[in-house]
Scaffold this motif. Structure first.
Motif, PDB file in Angstrom:
ATOM      1  N   THR A  96      28.783  46.581  41.373  1.00 17.24           N
ATOM      2  CA  THR A  96      27.640  45.672  41.255  1.00 17.24           C
ATOM      3  C   THR A  96      27.992  44.456  40.411  1.00 17.24           C
ATOM      4  OG1 THR A  96      26.061  47.497  41.488  1.00 17.24           O
ATOM      5  CG2 THR A  96      25.240  45.458  40.497  1.00 17.24           C
ATOM      6  N   SER A  97      28.665  44.686  39.280  1.00 21.23           N
ATOM      7  CA  SER A  97      29.037  43.586  38.390  1.00 21.23           C
ATOM      8  C   SER A  97      29.967  42.599  39.094  1.00 21.23           C
ATOM      9  CB  SER A  97      29.717  44.136  37.134  1.00 21.23           C
ATOM     10  OG  SER A  97      28.833  44.951  36.392  1.00 21.23           O
ATOM     11  N   LEU A  98      30.929  43.130  39.852  1.00 21.43           N
ATOM     12  CA  LEU A  98      31.873  42.259  40.555  1.00 21.43           C
ATOM     13  C   LEU A  98      31.197  41.506  41.692  1.00 21.43           C
ATOM     14  CD1 LEU A  98      35.059  44.523  40.664  1.00 21.43           C
ATOM     15  CD2 LEU A  98      34.664  42.497  39.253  1.00 21.43           C
ATOM     16  N   GLU A  99      30.273  42.158  42.391  1.00 22.08           N
ATOM     17  CA  GLU A  99      29.545  41.475  43.464  1.00 22.08           C
ATOM     18  C   GLU A  99      28.696  40.348  42.906  1.00 22.08           C
ATOM     19  OE1 GLU A  99      28.656  43.977  47.372  1.00 22.08           O
ATOM     20  OE2 GLU A  99      27.669  44.832  45.612  1.00 22.08           O
ATOM     21  N   LEU A 100      28.059  40.601  41.767  1.00 23.34           N
ATOM     22  CA  LEU A 100      27.242  39.558  41.140  1.00 23.34           C
ATOM     23  C   LEU A 100      28.107  38.368  40.734  1.00 23.34           C
ATOM     24  CD1 LEU A 100      24.855  41.753  38.950  1.00 23.34           C
ATOM     25  CD2 LEU A 100      24.215  40.363  40.921  1.00 23.34           C
ATOM     26  N   LEU A 101      29.310  38.667  40.254  1.00 25.81           N
ATOM     27  CA  LEU A 101      30.245  37.605  39.901  1.00 25.81           C
ATOM     28  C   LEU A 101      30.638  36.803  41.142  1.00 25.81           C
ATOM     29  CD1 LEU A 101      32.176  36.266  37.801  1.00 25.81           C
ATOM     30  CD2 LEU A 101      33.845  38.036  38.395  1.00 25.81           C
ATOM     31  N   ALA A 102      30.876  37.512  42.238  1.00 20.32           N
ATOM     32  CA  ALA A 102      31.336  36.866  43.459  1.00 20.32           C
ATOM     33  C   ALA A 102      30.262  35.981  44.090  1.00 20.32           C
ATOM     34  CB  ALA A 102      31.800  37.921  44.459  1.00 20.32           C
ATOM     35  N   VAL A 103      29.007  36.444  44.094  1.00 25.35           N
ATOM     36  CA  VAL A 103      27.969  35.690  44.800  1.00 25.35           C
ATOM     37  C   VAL A 103      27.655  34.359  44.125  1.00 25.35           C
ATOM     38  CG1 VAL A 103      26.887  37.715  45.832  1.00 25.35           C
ATOM     39  CG2 VAL A 103      26.064  36.889  43.606  1.00 25.35           C
TER      40      VAL A 103
END
Length: 237
Positions: free
Chosen positions: A99-106
């Motif tokens: 979740t943390s990495l996806e939030l960073l990516a978006v």
């Protein structure tokens, strides 16, 4: 389960015709693990896998060592290889990292994702819906994975892409063990969540995308943990 060949004859033919045999064997075993054909904790016997895939034991061993590095397989001295069993608390941790990495990516994806990529996501939504209606749960899972990886691929950061692909596989390993009916109900729920996420991406509003993504991942993690708890209580995990 281990006594049967988990690899289809068509897949074995593709392997034999592959230019890069090692990669194809790696992907075949990886897919069998992710889809639940090779269950968590299953012993991975090199000779049996080599016979099933009609390749050498050396090729299988190379693939298994790569899968150890990816986290899907564990190697124990004097015991060989086995499909990784991920404790509930560790899988929850892995999902939080995802979740943390996806939030960073978006944050970058809302700017960089192309109309063509958004269109592909829209096509995948319809594909997920039709596959769900046809009870093709494996196709639903594959389309789901591609859908969520498109925004990650859009930012073109190779290390983040590699890590996200690995984490995705580890967070979804246990989902195939849900009943067919539960997976179909889940696919209908996924469609609504995918629609909300895609609409947010199309708005190019970073805050809106973050809120939707947090909502989706919180819901999905809860479903995963409930499924794991049920498996544990029934003695299947």
């Amino acid at each position: 389960m281990e006594e049967n060949n988990v690899f289809s004859p068509e897949y074995i033919t593709l392997i034999q015709n592959s230019v890069n045999l090692s990669d194809f064997v790696y992907e075949a075993i990886q897919e069998a693990i992710i889809t639940g054909k090779l269950a968590p904790g299953s012993k991975l016997k090199q000779l049996k896998l080599a016979d099933q895939l009609n390749v050498s034991q050396q090729t299988v061993r190379e693939a298994l060592k790569r899968l150890v590095n990816s986290g899907l397989v564990v190697q124990t001295p004097n015991k060989g290889f086995a499909v990784t069993e991920i404790p509930i608390e560790e899988q929850e941790e892995i999902y939080d990292i995802r979740t943390s990495l996806e939030l960073l990516a978006v944050e970058d994806a809302v700017r960089l994702i192309t109309q063509e990529q958004l269109g592909r996501m829209r096509d995948l939504m319809e594909y997920i819906a039709s596959a769900g209606e046809n009870k093709d749960t494996e196709r639903v899972r594959e389309a789901n994975r591609e859908f969520h990886m498109i925004p990650i691929l859009a930012i073109q950061k190779k290390h983040l892409i590699r890590i996200m692909e690995q984490i995705w596989d580890m967070t979804w390993t246990y989902f195939p063990w849900k009943s067919e009916n539960e997976q179909l109900v889940s696919s209908k729920k996924d469609y609504d969540e995918h629609s909300a996420f895609l609409t947010a991406l199309e708005s190019r509003d970073p805050e809106k995308v973050r809120k939707v993504l947090i909502w989706i991942n919180t819901s999905t993690k809860k479903s995963l943990l409930v499924a794991r708890k049920e498996m544990q209580d029934s003695g299947t995990s």
